[in-house]
Design a protein around this motif. Sequence first.
Motif, mmCIF file in Angstrom:
data_model
loop_
_atom_site.group_PDB
_atom_site.id
_atom_site.type_symbol
_atom_site.label_atom_id
_atom_site.label_comp_id
_atom_site.label_asym_id
_atom_site.label_seq_id
_atom_site.Cartn_x
_atom_site.Cartn_y
_atom_site.Cartn_z
ATOM 1 N N SER A 92 1.012 -0.759 0.012
ATOM 2 C CA SER A 92 -0.063 0.160 0.040
ATOM 3 C C SER A 92 0.899 1.066 -0.173
ATOM 4 O O SER A 92 2.483 1.338 0.189
ATOM 5 N N LEU A 93 0.400 2.575 -0.719
ATOM 6 C CA LEU A 93 1.011 3.231 -0.892
ATOM 7 C C LEU A 93 0.495 4.575 0.424
ATOM 8 O O LEU A 93 -0.408 4.810 -0.050
ATOM 9 N N LEU A 94 1.549 5.134 1.397
ATOM 10 C CA LEU A 94 0.890 6.587 1.530
ATOM 11 C C LEU A 94 1.404 7.635 1.363
ATOM 12 O O LEU A 94 2.603 7.598 1.621
ATOM 13 N N LEU A 95 0.729 8.495 0.633
ATOM 14 C CA LEU A 95 1.001 10.137 0.205
ATOM 15 C C LEU A 95 1.042 11.219 0.824
ATOM 16 O O LEU A 95 0.124 11.209 1.227
ATOM 17 N N GLY A 96 2.232 12.200 0.456
ATOM 18 C CA GLY A 96 2.364 13.480 1.310
ATOM 19 C C GLY A 96 2.041 14.403 0.261
ATOM 20 O O GLY A 96 2.991 14.271 -0.432
#
Length: 346
Positions: A92-96
């Motif tokens: 999963s990708l966490l985006l900032g």
Amino acid sequence: MVTRRDVAQLAGTSEAMVSYVLNDGPRGVAPATRARIVAAIEELGYRPNAVARSLKTSRTMTLGLVVPDNSNPFFAELARAVEDVAFEAGYSLLLGNAMDDDARESTHIRALIDRQVDGLIVAPAHGAGSWIAELSGTTMPRLILDRELELPGATHVLVDNEGGAYQATRHLLAHGLTRIGCIAGLDGIHPTVDRVAGWRRALTEAGRVPAPEMLVHTAFGRAEGYRTGRALLLGPDRPEALFVASDEQALGVLRAAAEVGLRIPEDLAICAFDGIEGSAYTVPALTTMRQPFESLGRSAVEWLLAKIADRDLAPSRIVHETTLVARGSCGCPDPLGGDSAIQDRT
């Protein structure tokens, strides 16, 4: 709540065997046993506890990505490419979203470090921020995307910005245009420096001295492209062509040109950079140097996953080429009803 013990009881096996199957453990698990465990998991709707699993495997199966501004279509398309590859690999990708603010960028990076993502990708908004020292003090695999800066242990994935700008300017020269201006990004950041260098090199090789008044710096945005473009086009020595360092800026320039009564490409030819999807839908369609979003995303994620698997993997510099997409804004035939990638032969 369904537990691992429930799965083991239904499958008629031990909790250890269930763990082996869930974690893709020893290959000695009999196919029939594996099949019973998988069937029990599906029947019971069992979902492993991600936190507990990460404590055992030392992995969270998450990656972090921080971009300057995800409302900019370039970074939106780049983030999508990264997420697609991460998803394929089971991450999963966490985006900032930094919103072009250094403090906000640092906050996102610290949060992702605290969340113990397995690897971190950063496309810095401006340059080396306060987060550099913090990230350097960790063993977290890290990668810099679309920029270059000093970060120990980091791999860099980017395009040949100078080569792309050089090719774009050469293409305008091949149309018989000589008074070619440049609307660049903010001065000092890596893509801007290299794209301006490519523009200068092409003009110098053609025997044209790049005039200082033909170069303007501004942020990579439509509004900024509009304001700087309008000022340049209303100036005393209007260019007959522009190399614009991003498609977003070029969209603003198209509006400015229309307002001051200039026809594209008869009065002003334009070649831009990035190749975002929207560049194909202007009138005329925008000639641009297309960045290979999918390849950039794949290179970034695949290297990061390799680093996660092998912490001794040495950092590298991965450079991709851009492709000229010649359309109507530079004077090339404007394709009807679709896109066209025409390789520059100059």
